[in-house]
Each structure stands twice: as C-alpha cells, then as structure tokens.
Design a protein around this motif. Structure first.
Motif, short mmCIF file in Angstrom:
data_model
loop_
_atom_site.label_atom_id
_atom_site.label_comp_id
_atom_site.label_asym_id
_atom_site.label_seq_id
_atom_site.Cartn_x
_atom_site.Cartn_y
_atom_site.Cartn_z
N MET A 143 2.60 6.63 -7.02
CA MET A 143 1.51 7.67 -7.17
C MET A 143 2.08 9.07 -7.52
N LEU A 144 2.59 9.36 -6.22
CA LEU A 144 3.13 10.64 -6.05
C LEU A 144 4.24 10.96 -7.11
N VAL A 147 2.58 1.72 -3.40
CA VAL A 147 1.53 2.28 -4.39
C VAL A 147 1.42 3.66 -4.22
N LEU A 148 1.32 4.25 -3.04
CA LEU A 148 1.08 5.48 -2.86
C LEU A 148 2.29 6.10 -3.32
N VAL A 187 4.77 9.65 -9.98
CA VAL A 187 4.10 9.92 -11.36
C VAL A 187 3.60 11.06 -11.56
N LYS A 188 2.95 11.56 -10.37
CA LYS A 188 2.58 12.92 -10.39
C LYS A 188 3.62 14.14 -10.72
N VAL A 202 0.91 -1.28 0.06
CA VAL A 202 -0.11 0.01 -0.04
C VAL A 202 0.89 1.24 0.01
N ALA A 244 2.03 6.05 -15.60
CA ALA A 244 0.75 6.34 -15.73
C ALA A 244 -0.21 5.88 -14.48
N TYR A 245 -1.12 6.31 -13.88
CA TYR A 245 -2.07 5.92 -13.41
C TYR A 245 -3.63 6.39 -13.84
#
Lengths: 120, 296
Positions: free
Chosen positions: B22-23, B18-19, B25-26, B15, B32-33
C-alpha cells in the motif's frame, strides 16, 4: 473465538488504513475510456458514446443496435449489455433495468442522445 | 508426524507485505488499491479460512482413506518432500486448469478472479466453496501413490504461500532464468487478465514449466497492459455475492435447461458456454480476437 475477533479486527483495520491512505478514488469517464470499458463485453465494438453529466457512467452504441451501459464500481467500471426497451428517460437522466440480483436497476445522469431515439 | 501449517505461520508476513505494498503504491503511483475492494478481498480471505476449518476434517478423512489404499510406502525423507512438492504443483496445475475450463470448478475459483485490482490483497481472495466443487479430488492421486496426507498438506501450504507474493504490480520482470522456470508476478498478471490474448493462460502455481510443457503459456506484453477481473465484472463489493454468484448462475441456467445434456453442459462445459456454443467462452473470445487481428 478470540482468533476470529482478532481476524475481523485485522480485516477492518487494513480496510480502514486503505481508506485513510486515500485509496477511494472515483474516476470520471471520457469517451476513450467508455469505449474501452464497453469493449470488454465479448463481441462489442463501440461506435458512439453518450457520457453522463457527472462523468461516472456512459451509454455506448455498438454495431447492430447493440447497447452497453458503463457504470462505476469503486475506482473501476463495469459494462453491461442493455436492451433498448430496458431504458427509460426521465428528468434526471436514463434509468436502466438490468434485472441482476444485485443490480436490478441503474440510475444514471445520461441525457438520452439523439441516436438512441433513432435506433429505437 | 505433525507438521506446522505454512499458511498460518505466514499470516503476519501477509499482513506486513500488504501494508508495505500500500505504501509503495502511494509513493510510486504504480498499481492500485481501493479500500472497498481491499475490504472485500480480506473478508473473502477470512471466510475462506473459516470454510477450510469447517471442511478440513472431511478432507483429511478422505485423504487418509485414500492413503490406506496406497501403492507405495513413501518414507519421511527429504527427497520425498521435494518430490511431493513437485508433484503437488503438477496436481495444482491440473486443478487450476480445470478450475478455468469446467464451470462447476470455476464456480468456486471465480472468487479469486473477481477483483478488478491486482495486488497482494487479491491473493487472499480465496474460495468458500472448494469442498462443494470437489477440488480436493485433484490431490487424491498423490495419496494413492503413497505420499502421507500430512506431507501433502504441508507442501500444498508452501505452494499457497509462494503464490501470495506474485500477486503484485510492484515487481516487473525478474532475471530470465527465473522467468523461464518459476511462476512470477509477470506470468501471474497475465493469468488474472481478461484481455483476449491473455485469457485462460498461465495456470501454474510455483513452476511455470507446466504451462510451457502443456501449451498454455503466454508471456506478458509491454504493449498490452493487463486488464484484470472477469468477463462480467461484479457490480459491487459484497463478499457473499462474490462467493456464490456463479453458483446462482448455474442454478438459474439449470432451471431453464430444456434437456439433460443441456443441464450437463451448463455444469461441466467452460464458463460462458451456452447451448450451441455461445460467444462468451475463452476459446470463442480468443478466436474472435484472432480473426479481428488477422483482418486488421
């Protein structure tokens, strides 16, 4: 049961976070991208492309009268081979009959191109 | 001996990573998500865990039965764990290659490839129907050799935990000696790609040496970015459909089969096979690509 509820909450939480972080793009197709997507169908080589008015789908003509429909799925696209007689034109654009369990028909804003009528 | 489940222990790390991804990728704009895809992947992961709980007892019983017919008594020692880890990874390679080459096994495994994204949430997109497709058969030889079931389940858990972190575009290439021996993000990106060059390559779990040994290795090429997914990508994000769509495809093909050999072919030939061969198997797609490349 508590573990299951916590897991479901975790899935929902992470999905919501992805949404809030802005991972919800709806990209538009251009001709090159439409060709590339159609070429994912085995043996399909794109010749001509008709883009939808909203840029979210495209009809691609291949060799030997083959047709591919490119459709949006989230921030990606899928391509499907489509027969000439599975396409219907109306005021909104082209309607395709795909006969898949989760994709019986696809409504697009593609204006039927001249080459489609000639090929049919 | 009772051993912990490495996968259960790793869930908080899954978990958290994954968090973090995401950050990244941003921030970096690489990878990509899509929130709908992430929701589907995580739901499929949860469903897979539930399916595992429901069928785990039967798998353990079969493993124990096989172990009672073992050839050797393998002790609980460090060397046995190391050997079990290596041989289990070889068994995984055989399973995974079969899962791409035999449609019956593919029907379960396709779920893991059904995302057009390649990120850490994709790693959690796991099968619901592994028991139905008999995927546990591939580890039976290990029990028959004499490895205790608990030892094999433990090292298999470690194998699965290792495979989590390689599902990312955030890591480029690693030092050459690592890329030579280990399965890495670069090697596994190739495995998830549908480009003709990359189709059905790099089946390894932990050690990429199996692919190098058995001729299924393909390096990632900078000039050819990976395009992820399957040949006919799914039209939406419905987890149930992702889990069963290939089984529905098999049932439909069986209903229109004209003979027993044809029905058999629809079940055990490679995905995309049709009577007479077909143009949508990985071999046919790669052969057509080679012909085009040579004539260009």
């Amino acid at each position: 049961m508590l573990l299951l509820l916590l897991s479901v909450a975790g899935v929902a939480g992470l999905t919501l976070l992805a949404f809030l972080l802005g991972f919800r793009a709806e990209p538009r197709l251009d001709e090159a991208r439409a060709r590339l997507e159609a070429a994912r169908l085995p043996g399909f080589r794109a010749r001509r492309v008709a883009l939808a008015r909203d840029g979210r789908s495209a009809l691609v003509e291949g060799h030997g009268d083959a047709l591919a429909l490119v459709l949006p799925v989230g921030d990606r696209f899928i391509a499907r081979a489509v027969a000439h007689d599975a396409l219907e034109a109306d005021a909104e654009g082209l309607l395709a009959r795909l006969d898949e369990p989760l994709l019986r028909t696809a409504r697009t804003s593609i204006v039927p191109p001249d080459w489609l009528e000639r090929a049919a | 001996m009772t051993l912990p489940s490495p996968v259960d222990l790793a869930i908080p790390a899954f978990v958290g990573l994954v968090l973090l991804e995401m950050l990244l990728v941003k921030r970096r704009g690489r990878g990509a998500y899509d929130w709908r895809d992430t929701g589907a992947s995580l739901s499929l992961g949860l469903g897979s865990t539930i399916a595992g709980v429901l069928t785990g007892g039967a798998v353990a019983a079969i493993a124990t039965w096989a172990w009672t017919h073992r050839l050797f008594d393998i002790p609980w020692s460090l060397w046995a764990f190391v050997l079990a880890f290596i041989l289990d990874d070889l068994a995984y390679y055989v399973f995974h290659r079969s899962a791409h080459r035999v449609r019956w096994f593919w029907a379960s495994h396709v779920i893991h490839h059904s995302s057009q994204h390649y990120n850490l949430s994709t790693a959690l997109r796991q099968t619901w129907t592994g028991f139905l497709s008999l995927s546990f058969l591939f580890r039976l030889p290990l029990f028959l050799i004499g490895f205790p079931p608990a030892m094999i389940f433990f090292v298999a858990g470690l194998n699965l935990v290792y495979q989590f972190w390689i599902h990312t575009e955030q890591v480029g290439r690693l030092p050459r000696w690592i890329e030579a021996v280990m399965n890495t993000p670069s090697h596994h990106r190739v495995h998830h790609a549908t480009n003709a060059r990359y189709l059905d390559r790099n089946y390894a779990g932990v050690f990429i040496v199996w692919d190098r040994l058995f001729g299924t290795f393909e390096p990632e090429q900078d000039a050819e970015p990976c395009r992820y997914g399957i040949i006919h990508n799914l039209p939406g994000f419905n987890p149930l459909w992702a889990a069963v769509h290939e089984w529905v495809g098999i049932a439909r093909d069986l209903a229109r089969a004209r003979s027993l050999p044809e029905a058999w072919g629809y079940c055990v030939r490679p995905p995309g096979w049709k009577p007479g061969g077909g143009t949508e198997t990985a071999d046919a797609i790669r052969a057509a690509w080679r012909r085009e490349s040579e004539s260009a």
